[in-house]
Design a protein around this motif. Structure first.
Motif, PDB file in Angstrom:
ATOM      1  N   ARG A  25       0.836  -1.194   0.000  1.00 28.73           N
ATOM      2  CA  ARG A  25       0.000   0.000   0.000  1.00 28.73           C
ATOM      3  C   ARG A  25       0.870   1.243   0.000  1.00 28.73           C
ATOM      4  NH1 ARG A  25      -5.262  -0.589   1.807  1.00 28.73           N
ATOM      5  NH2 ARG A  25      -5.183   1.465   2.772  1.00 28.73           N
ATOM      6  N   PRO A  26       0.460   2.310  -0.656  1.00 29.00           N
ATOM      7  CA  PRO A  26       1.226   3.559  -0.606  1.00 29.00           C
ATOM      8  C   PRO A  26       1.180   4.153   0.790  1.00 29.00           C
ATOM      9  CG  PRO A  26      -0.875   3.894  -1.719  1.00 29.00           C
ATOM     10  CD  PRO A  26      -0.738   2.416  -1.515  1.00 29.00           C
ATOM     11  N   PRO A  27       2.135   4.996   1.129  1.00 29.23           N
ATOM     12  CA  PRO A  27       2.164   5.585   2.466  1.00 29.23           C
ATOM     13  C   PRO A  27       0.995   6.543   2.685  1.00 29.23           C
ATOM     14  CG  PRO A  27       3.788   6.632   1.060  1.00 29.23           C
ATOM     15  CD  PRO A  27       3.252   5.455   0.284  1.00 29.23           C
ATOM     16  N   SER A  28       0.588   6.651   3.933  1.00 25.21           N
ATOM     17  CA  SER A  28      -0.448   7.617   4.291  1.00 25.21           C
ATOM     18  C   SER A  28       0.162   9.017   4.373  1.00 25.21           C
ATOM     19  CB  SER A  28      -1.051   7.253   5.649  1.00 25.21           C
ATOM     20  OG  SER A  28      -0.072   7.405   6.673  1.00 25.21           O
ATOM     21  N   ARG A  29      -0.695  10.019   4.431  1.00 28.54           N
ATOM     22  CA  ARG A  29      -0.206  11.390   4.589  1.00 28.54           C
ATOM     23  C   ARG A  29       0.557  11.554   5.890  1.00 28.54           C
ATOM     24  NH1 ARG A  29      -4.980  15.516   2.450  1.00 28.54           N
ATOM     25  NH2 ARG A  29      -5.003  14.783   0.266  1.00 28.54           N
ATOM     26  N   GLY A  30       0.088  10.855   6.923  1.00 31.36           N
ATOM     27  CA  GLY A  30       0.778  10.930   8.206  1.00 31.36           C
ATOM     28  C   GLY A  30       2.179  10.364   8.134  1.00 31.36           C
ATOM     29  N   MET A  31       2.346   9.282   7.379  1.00 29.09           N
ATOM     30  CA  MET A  31       3.659   8.671   7.232  1.00 29.09           C
ATOM     31  C   MET A  31       4.629   9.581   6.494  1.00 29.09           C
ATOM     32  SD  MET A  31       2.421   4.791   6.352  1.00 29.09           S
ATOM     33  CE  MET A  31       4.051   4.232   5.879  1.00 29.09           C
ATOM     34  N   THR A  32       4.169  10.202   5.410  1.00 27.05           N
ATOM     35  CA  THR A  32       5.062  11.089   4.668  1.00 27.05           C
ATOM     36  C   THR A  32       5.363  12.358   5.464  1.00 27.05           C
ATOM     37  OG1 THR A  32       3.172  12.052   3.465  1.00 27.05           O
ATOM     38  CG2 THR A  32       4.327  10.223   2.410  1.00 27.05           C
ATOM     39  N   ALA A  33       4.367  12.873   6.173  1.00 30.23           N
ATOM     40  CA  ALA A  33       4.597  14.071   6.988  1.00 30.23           C
ATOM     41  C   ALA A  33       5.619  13.809   8.080  1.00 30.23           C
ATOM     42  CB  ALA A  33       3.280  14.548   7.600  1.00 30.23           C
ATOM     43  N   ALA A  34       5.633  12.586   8.608  1.00 29.18           N
ATOM     44  CA  ALA A  34       6.566  12.247   9.682  1.00 29.18           C
ATOM     45  C   ALA A  34       8.011  12.199   9.204  1.00 29.18           C
ATOM     46  CB  ALA A  34       6.183  10.906  10.291  1.00 29.18           C
ATOM     47  N   MET A  35       8.223  12.136   7.886  1.00 26.47           N
ATOM     48  CA  MET A  35       9.582  12.100   7.346  1.00 26.47           C
ATOM     49  C   MET A  35      10.130  13.482   7.026  1.00 26.47           C
ATOM     50  SD  MET A  35      10.561   8.975   7.360  1.00 26.47           S
ATOM     51  CE  MET A  35      12.013   9.020   6.302  1.00 26.47           C
ATOM     52  N   ALA A  36       9.298  14.526   7.148  1.00 28.97           N
ATOM     53  CA  ALA A  36       9.714  15.869   6.747  1.00 28.97           C
ATOM     54  C   ALA A  36      10.862  16.409   7.596  1.00 28.97           C
ATOM     55  CB  ALA A  36       8.526  16.829   6.796  1.00 28.97           C
ATOM     56  N   ASP A  37      11.028  15.902   8.821  1.00 31.12           N
ATOM     57  CA  ASP A  37      12.111  16.424   9.661  1.00 31.12           C
ATOM     58  C   ASP A  37      13.482  16.112   9.092  1.00 31.12           C
ATOM     59  OD1 ASP A  37      11.619  13.675  10.276  1.00 31.12           O
ATOM     60  OD2 ASP A  37      12.788  13.880  12.113  1.00 31.12           O
ATOM     61  N   ILE A  38      13.613  14.989   8.371  1.00 35.08           N
ATOM     62  CA  ILE A  38      14.913  14.665   7.774  1.00 35.08           C
ATOM     63  C   ILE A  38      14.903  14.774   6.251  1.00 35.08           C
ATOM     64  CG2 ILE A  38      15.591  13.160   9.679  1.00 35.08           C
ATOM     65  CD1 ILE A  38      15.034  10.762   7.830  1.00 35.08           C
ATOM     66  N   MET A  39      13.711  14.934   5.653  1.00 39.35           N
ATOM     67  CA  MET A  39      13.621  15.007   4.199  1.00 39.35           C
ATOM     68  C   MET A  39      13.158  16.366   3.693  1.00 39.35           C
ATOM     69  SD  MET A  39      12.234  11.197   3.121  1.00 39.35           S
ATOM     70  CE  MET A  39      12.845  11.365   1.427  1.00 39.35           C
ATOM     71  N   GLY A  40      12.839  17.269   4.586  1.00 38.21           N
ATOM     72  CA  GLY A  40      12.475  18.621   4.167  1.00 38.21           C
ATOM     73  C   GLY A  40      10.995  18.814   3.951  1.00 38.21           C
ATOM     74  N   THR A  41      10.354  17.929   3.189  1.00 41.45           N
ATOM     75  CA  THR A  41       8.926  18.043   2.923  1.00 41.45           C
ATOM     76  C   THR A  41       8.303  16.655   2.818  1.00 41.45           C
ATOM     77  OG1 THR A  41       9.130  18.016   0.497  1.00 41.45           O
ATOM     78  CG2 THR A  41       9.254  20.181   1.595  1.00 41.45           C
ATOM     79  N   SER A  42       7.009  16.592   3.083  1.00 45.33           N
ATOM     80  CA  SER A  42       6.291  15.329   2.907  1.00 45.33           C
ATOM     81  C   SER A  42       6.200  14.960   1.431  1.00 45.33           C
ATOM     82  CB  SER A  42       4.887  15.438   3.511  1.00 45.33           C
ATOM     83  OG  SER A  42       4.137  16.464   2.869  1.00 45.33           O
ATOM     84  N   GLY A  43       6.182  15.979   0.558  1.00 47.07           N
ATOM     85  CA  GLY A  43       6.119  15.723  -0.870  1.00 47.07           C
ATOM     86  C   GLY A  43       7.324  14.943  -1.369  1.00 47.07           C
ATOM     87  N   LEU A  44       8.509  15.276  -0.859  1.00 44.34           N
ATOM     88  CA  LEU A  44       9.713  14.535  -1.242  1.00 44.34           C
ATOM     89  C   LEU A  44       9.618  13.100  -0.749  1.00 44.34           C
ATOM     90  CD1 LEU A  44      12.524  14.298  -2.442  1.00 44.34           C
ATOM     91  CD2 LEU A  44      13.453  15.187  -0.285  1.00 44.34           C
ATOM     92  N   ALA A  45       9.125  12.912   0.473  1.00 47.49           N
ATOM     93  CA  ALA A  45       8.983  11.562   1.018  1.00 47.49           C
ATOM     94  C   ALA A  45       8.056  10.722   0.142  1.00 47.49           C
ATOM     95  CB  ALA A  45       8.456  11.616   2.450  1.00 47.49           C
ATOM     96  N   TRP A  46       6.961  11.318  -0.304  1.00 45.76           N
ATOM     97  CA  TRP A  46       6.022  10.599  -1.177  1.00 45.76           C
ATOM     98  C   TRP A  46       6.689  10.245  -2.504  1.00 45.76           C
ATOM     99  CZ3 TRP A  46       2.020   7.724  -2.128  1.00 45.76           C
ATOM    100  CH2 TRP A  46       1.481   7.691  -3.408  1.00 45.76           C
ATOM    101  N   HIS A  47       7.378  11.216  -3.107  1.00 46.09           N
ATOM    102  CA  HIS A  47       8.039  10.982  -4.394  1.00 46.09           C
ATOM    103  C   HIS A  47       9.083   9.877  -4.290  1.00 46.09           C
ATOM    104  CE1 HIS A  47       9.950  11.806  -8.257  1.00 46.09           C
ATOM    105  NE2 HIS A  47      11.110  11.855  -7.625  1.00 46.09           N
ATOM    106  N   GLN A  48       9.850   9.872  -3.194  1.00 45.21           N
ATOM    107  CA  GLN A  48      10.888   8.857  -3.036  1.00 45.21           C
ATOM    108  C   GLN A  48      10.289   7.468  -2.893  1.00 45.21           C
ATOM    109  OE1 GLN A  48      14.367   9.320  -3.296  1.00 45.21           O
ATOM    110  NE2 GLN A  48      13.504  11.192  -4.178  1.00 45.21           N
TER     111      GLN A  48
END
Length: 208
Positions: free
Chosen positions: A79-102
């Motif tokens: 399953r693709p990641p939830s918005r909460g999962m991508t948002a939780a990566m923003a501290d080391i990835m800069g944005t949730s959008g980058l986390a989703w793209h990766q």
């Protein structure tokens, strides 16, 4: 025709739609956020570039890699990641959008679930000693890319130079890319990854 085919064969290849989990090693890509912002992020109005975040080396991604080329956008039943999962990566990835793209481009090729891929990415990021010297800059400087590589090697004495490459973009230091085994041990990079930036006067901007 033969010459053209020879040139095309020599180029690194991205393989879209490959089966997930089939790769040789990882590339952990770290981006110097102030430089990305100067080249790309500011014009896009990215929240990553707001000074309140104090970003230095962020994680661009953890990329499954072949010894030659890399898979992308793999077929996976996860399953693709939830918005909460991508948002939780923003501290080391800069944005949730980058986390989703990766996840969409690279994580799908890892053979892991989205949660496992993000957890492994965070673990890999945490294993790297990011040189503190660059956070002490108080003004923009120009330097050889080799200086950045030297700083990473000094901060991570177990690494060899063929395990790391420094890239440039639009005259700026862009990324530090470390090659890792599936168990996240440093390993030699493939020939299509280990192409260091040769600039002697690459721009390096301070943390905002």
């Amino acid at each position: 025709m033969l010459t053209l085919l020879t040139i095309l064969w020599a180029l690194p290849a991205a393989a879209d739609g490959e089966a997930t989990g089939e790769f040789d090693y990882y590339v952990l890509s770290l981006s110097w956020s102030p430089n990305w912002c100067a080249v790309t992020g500011d014009s896009q109005g990215s929240d990553q570039c707001d000074a309140r975040h104090d970003h230095g080396w962020i994680m661009h991604g953890l990329w499954p890699q072949y010894h030659r080329g890399y898979p992308s956008h793999c077929r996976t039943g996860e399953r693709p990641p939830s918005r909460g999962m991508t948002a939780a990566m923003a501290d080391i990835m800069g944005t949730s959008g980058l986390a989703w793209h990766q996840w969409k481009k690279h994580g799908t090729c890892s053979g892991l679930s989205a949660a496992e891929y993000y957890a492994l990415s965070r673990e890999a990021y945490g294993l790297v000693n990011r040189p503190e010297v660059f956070r002490k800059l108080d003004k923009t400087v120009k330097l050889p890319a080799s200086v950045v590589e030297d700083a990473f090697i000094k901060a991570n004495p177990d690494w060899e130079r063929d395990m790391l490459t420094i890239t440039c973009k639009d005259g700026h230091i862009q990324e530090a890319r470390l090659c890792l085994s599936r168990d996240l041990d440093p390993v030699p990079c493939g020939q299509d990854v280990i192409r260091d930036c040769r600039m002697k006067n690459a721009v390096f901007a301070p943390v905002r």
